[in-house]
Write a protein that holds these residues in place. Structure first.
Motif, mmCIF file in Angstrom:
data_model
loop_
_atom_site.group_PDB
_atom_site.id
_atom_site.type_symbol
_atom_site.label_atom_id
_atom_site.label_comp_id
_atom_site.label_asym_id
_atom_site.label_seq_id
_atom_site.Cartn_x
_atom_site.Cartn_y
_atom_site.Cartn_z
ATOM 1 N N ASP A 37 0.732 -1.241 -0.075
ATOM 2 C CA ASP A 37 -0.070 0.030 0.063
ATOM 3 C C ASP A 37 0.774 1.192 -0.077
ATOM 4 O O ASP A 37 1.880 1.428 0.756
ATOM 5 C CB ASP A 37 -0.962 -0.131 1.218
ATOM 6 N N THR A 73 0.421 4.303 0.993
ATOM 7 C CA THR A 73 0.595 4.855 2.381
ATOM 8 C C THR A 73 1.311 4.145 3.197
ATOM 9 O O THR A 73 2.223 4.977 4.176
ATOM 10 C CB THR A 73 -0.824 5.176 2.970
ATOM 11 N N ARG A 74 1.394 3.021 3.335
ATOM 12 C CA ARG A 74 2.390 2.167 4.209
ATOM 13 C C ARG A 74 3.896 2.593 3.951
ATOM 14 O O ARG A 74 4.727 2.484 4.871
ATOM 15 C CB ARG A 74 1.948 0.569 4.171
ATOM 16 N N THR A 81 -7.044 6.718 9.391
ATOM 17 C CA THR A 81 -6.374 5.953 8.245
ATOM 18 C C THR A 81 -4.771 5.730 8.773
ATOM 19 O O THR A 81 -4.627 4.465 8.626
ATOM 20 C CB THR A 81 -6.540 6.432 7.364
ATOM 21 N N HIS A 133 -3.136 1.869 9.132
ATOM 22 C CA HIS A 133 -1.907 1.529 8.308
ATOM 23 C C HIS A 133 -0.760 1.163 9.385
ATOM 24 O O HIS A 133 -0.183 0.186 9.279
ATOM 25 C CB HIS A 133 -1.467 2.606 7.545
ATOM 26 N N LYS A 175 -1.452 -2.366 10.606
ATOM 27 C CA LYS A 175 -1.102 -3.452 9.858
ATOM 28 C C LYS A 175 0.454 -3.658 9.675
ATOM 29 O O LYS A 175 0.863 -4.824 9.822
ATOM 30 C CB LYS A 175 -1.689 -2.960 8.232
#
Length: 120
Positions: A30, A32-33, A62, A66, A69
């Motif tokens: 992802d 963003t990650r 959000t 992240h 995760k």
């Protein structure tokens, strides 16, 4: 020093290993990650969710999602300080994270798998 394990036709990765590695790649799959990991790596200090969010184009909830995760697979670590959470990159895991090509070709750094086991 990074030690590599090369699989042979009789020593293939198992389904559970493949599932675990797929989880690691999914965690960084992802954008963003990746931005979070890059930020934490370049800042070289623990940061709060609010500080991290200031550098991203997403909201705080959000960002928190992240980070959770990334923490699930051990790429980031969290330290609770009072009511705040301070996030930092897990240098040991990221420094020896195998490339996708190494995993697919059967050459995986044992330093990485050892480091991932230590974070659990």
């Amino acid at each position: 020093m990074n030690t590599f394990v090369t699989t042979t036709p009789t020593d293939r990765i198992s389904r559970p290993q493949a599932e675990e590695w797929a989880g690691w790649f999914a965690a960084i799959g992802d954008p963003t990650r990746l931005l979070i990991l890059h930020l934490l790596s370049t800042e070289q200090r623990p940061m709060t969710v609010g500080e991290i969010t200031e550098h991203l184009d997403v909201g705080q909830s959000t960002t928190s999602h992240h980070l959770a995760k990334l923490a699930e697979v051990g790429f980031v670590l969290v330290e609770r300080v009072g009511t705040s959470s301070h996030w930092r990159v897990n240098e040991r895991c990221l420094s020896c994270f195998p490339s996708a090509a190494e995993v697919v070709m059967g050459r995986v750094g044992t330093d990485f798998t050892d480091a991932m086991e230590e974070t659990r």
